[in-house]
Design a protein around this motif. Structure first.
Motif, PDB file in Angstrom:
ATOM      1  N   GLY A  99       7.280   7.582 -10.096  1.00  0.00           N
ATOM      2  CA  GLY A  99       6.996   8.728  -9.251  1.00  0.00           C
ATOM      3  C   GLY A  99       7.543   8.526  -7.853  1.00  0.00           C
ATOM      4  O   GLY A  99       8.130   7.483  -7.534  1.00  0.00           O
ATOM      5  N   SER A 100       7.347   9.527  -7.008  1.00  0.00           N
ATOM      6  CA  SER A 100       7.733   9.422  -5.602  1.00  0.00           C
ATOM      7  C   SER A 100       6.739  10.232  -4.772  1.00  0.00           C
ATOM      8  O   SER A 100       6.447  11.384  -5.111  1.00  0.00           O
ATOM      9  CB  SER A 100       9.157   9.948  -5.381  1.00  0.00           C
ATOM     10  N   ILE A 101       6.218   9.609  -3.719  1.00  0.00           N
ATOM     11  CA  ILE A 101       5.226  10.247  -2.856  1.00  0.00           C
ATOM     12  C   ILE A 101       5.624  10.008  -1.402  1.00  0.00           C
ATOM     13  O   ILE A 101       5.936   8.877  -1.018  1.00  0.00           O
ATOM     14  CB  ILE A 101       3.817   9.674  -3.113  1.00  0.00           C
ATOM     15  N   ASP A 102       5.628  11.056  -0.622  1.00  0.00           N
ATOM     16  CA  ASP A 102       5.912  10.933   0.812  1.00  0.00           C
ATOM     17  C   ASP A 102       4.809  10.087   1.453  1.00  0.00           C
ATOM     18  O   ASP A 102       3.625  10.442   1.382  1.00  0.00           O
ATOM     19  CB  ASP A 102       5.942  12.321   1.436  1.00  0.00           C
ATOM     20  N   ALA A 108      -4.341  10.866   0.928  1.00  0.00           N
ATOM     21  CA  ALA A 108      -4.124  11.826  -0.155  1.00  0.00           C
ATOM     22  C   ALA A 108      -3.014  11.341  -1.077  1.00  0.00           C
ATOM     23  O   ALA A 108      -3.095  11.486  -2.302  1.00  0.00           O
ATOM     24  CB  ALA A 108      -3.786  13.200   0.416  1.00  0.00           C
ATOM     25  N   GLY A 109      -1.980  10.754  -0.478  1.00  0.00           N
ATOM     26  CA  GLY A 109      -0.907  10.183  -1.283  1.00  0.00           C
ATOM     27  C   GLY A 109      -1.391   9.014  -2.120  1.00  0.00           C
ATOM     28  O   GLY A 109      -0.966   8.838  -3.267  1.00  0.00           O
ATOM     29  N   ALA A 110      -2.280   8.210  -1.555  1.00  0.00           N
ATOM     30  CA  ALA A 110      -2.838   7.084  -2.300  1.00  0.00           C
ATOM     31  C   ALA A 110      -3.634   7.570  -3.504  1.00  0.00           C
ATOM     32  O   ALA A 110      -3.536   7.014  -4.607  1.00  0.00           O
ATOM     33  CB  ALA A 110      -3.713   6.229  -1.385  1.00  0.00           C
ATOM     34  N   ARG A 111      -4.427   8.619  -3.308  1.00  0.00           N
ATOM     35  CA  ARG A 111      -5.180   9.181  -4.427  1.00  0.00           C
ATOM     36  C   ARG A 111      -4.236   9.730  -5.496  1.00  0.00           C
ATOM     37  O   ARG A 111      -4.462   9.547  -6.696  1.00  0.00           O
ATOM     38  CB  ARG A 111      -6.108  10.289  -3.931  1.00  0.00           C
ATOM     39  N   LEU A 144      -0.948   3.998   0.857  1.00  0.00           N
ATOM     40  CA  LEU A 144      -0.200   4.248  -0.368  1.00  0.00           C
ATOM     41  C   LEU A 144       0.217   2.936  -1.017  1.00  0.00           C
ATOM     42  O   LEU A 144       0.089   2.765  -2.228  1.00  0.00           O
ATOM     43  CB  LEU A 144       1.018   5.114  -0.060  1.00  0.00           C
ATOM     44  N   TYR A 145       0.716   1.990  -0.211  1.00  0.00           N
ATOM     45  CA  TYR A 145       1.084   0.686  -0.768  1.00  0.00           C
ATOM     46  C   TYR A 145      -0.123  -0.011  -1.387  1.00  0.00           C
ATOM     47  O   TYR A 145      -0.008  -0.668  -2.430  1.00  0.00           O
ATOM     48  CB  TYR A 145       1.674  -0.222   0.315  1.00  0.00           C
ATOM     49  N   GLU A 146      -1.278   0.098  -0.740  1.00  0.00           N
ATOM     50  CA  GLU A 146      -2.489  -0.525  -1.274  1.00  0.00           C
ATOM     51  C   GLU A 146      -2.800   0.009  -2.667  1.00  0.00           C
ATOM     52  O   GLU A 146      -3.159  -0.755  -3.575  1.00  0.00           O
ATOM     53  CB  GLU A 146      -3.669  -0.272  -0.337  1.00  0.00           C
ATOM     54  N   ALA A 147      -2.661   1.324  -2.840  1.00  0.00           N
ATOM     55  CA  ALA A 147      -2.939   1.929  -4.140  1.00  0.00           C
ATOM     56  C   ALA A 147      -1.933   1.468  -5.187  1.00  0.00           C
ATOM     57  O   ALA A 147      -2.294   1.188  -6.339  1.00  0.00           O
ATOM     58  CB  ALA A 147      -2.923   3.455  -4.022  1.00  0.00           C
TER      59      ALA A 147
END
Length: 293
Positions: A99-102, A108-111, A144-147
């Motif tokens: 995937g790709s997330i900003d 919200a990106g992490a979720r 996000l990196y943590e997730a």
């Protein structure tokens, strides 16, 4: 899940910019046409994921496919990760979805990352700092990196110069500074269990990327985006020696076809014991691919 013995190679870097191939033109077609010209690609419109799957199945090469969520920075439509995951599931014998997330989406990106891994089978995430307009060591990206680290899947970062916007007025707004691979060094330190793929020969920062990968055991290098005949000797040397277990085959389809890449790779002075590691074994280990009973 793809069994490594059923394919002859694993391409870790395949773009899925046209999941459905039917988007309204928002300037993205002009960008793709310029990139095709830059790379001397033989098409005028990017292939769909279904067309990509057919091409890779014919070649018996597994492909890690991903979009790039750069809508905020570029204005180009964001292709839903769920759409990519669904298309990949239709071709699970040959496609592996990332995937790709900003990173600007923060928590919200992490979720979203957790949901994509748990509910949609996403196997990793792609970042393009130049297209997404962020420094990889920006603390805003850390949730996000943590997730991603907690999910146990890799993060793939574009590094070095890019063909995106190359030759266009003002580089089409693309700023190369974001993709210096040394910004990943902080990420490798702060997330030691996150497997980080530094994509491409990182021109003009090739030695920085190699130094970081030698120093940080959670950093890998993919060889996509360049034809092998242009690889600098120092990259070939490290791929053959100190980094032989963390270098990965990647083409950069659809800009560079895998068959042409593989033909040129065959001509490089890569040791016989190392060649299968780069083409398939390292990626299978990184992705957790196992043989079926």
């Amino acid at each position: 899940m793809i069994a490594p013995s059923t394919v002859r190679a694993i391409d870790i870097h395949v773009h899925a910019e046209e999941p459905c191939g039917c988007h309204a033109d928002d300037g993205y077609d002009a960008l793709q046409a310029e990139m095709a010209r830059y790379f001397h690609a033989p098409w005028t419109h990017p292939p769909t994921l279904h067309e990509t799957a057919a091409a890779y199945r014919e070649k018996n090469i597994a492909a890690v496919v991903f979009p790039v969520d750069a809508e905020r920075e570029t204005g180009y439509r964001r292709y839903p990760n769920e759409e990519v995951a669904q298309a990949a599931s239709d071709h699970a014998d040959i496609l592996i979805p990332f995937g790709s997330i900003d990173p600007a989406r923060g928590k919200a990106g992490a979720r979203a990352a957790r949901r994509l891994v748990e509910d949609f089978g996403i196997r990793g995430f792609k970042f393009h700092p130049t297209m997404q307009g962020f420094f990889p060591n920006d603390r805003a990206a850390y949730p996000l990196y943590e997730a991603i680290e907690a999910a146990g899947v890799p993060a793939l970062f574009h590094t070095g110069q890019t063909g995106v916007g190359a030759g266009m007025r003002g580089g089409n707004g693309m700023r190369l500074k974001y993709s210096n691979p040394m910004f990943l060094d902080d990420v490798a330190v702060d997330f030691p269990d996150l497997q980080i793929i530094a994509a491409h020969p990182s021109f003009p920062w090739q030695e920085e990327a190699l130094a970081m990968a030698v120093h940080k055991p959670n950093v890998w290098i993919d060889l996509s985006g360049w034809r092998p005949k242009y690889f600098p000797p120092i990259l070939i040397h490290y791929a053959n020696t100190l980094l032989q277990d963390r270098v990965l085959f990647g083409s950069d389809w659809p800009m560079i076809p895998p068959e042409g890449w593989l033909a040129e790779f065959d001509a490089l002075p890569i040791r016989d014991a190392v060649r299968p590691k780069i083409l398939k074994d390292n990626a299978a280990r990184l992705l957790g691919l196992k043989e079926t009973p």
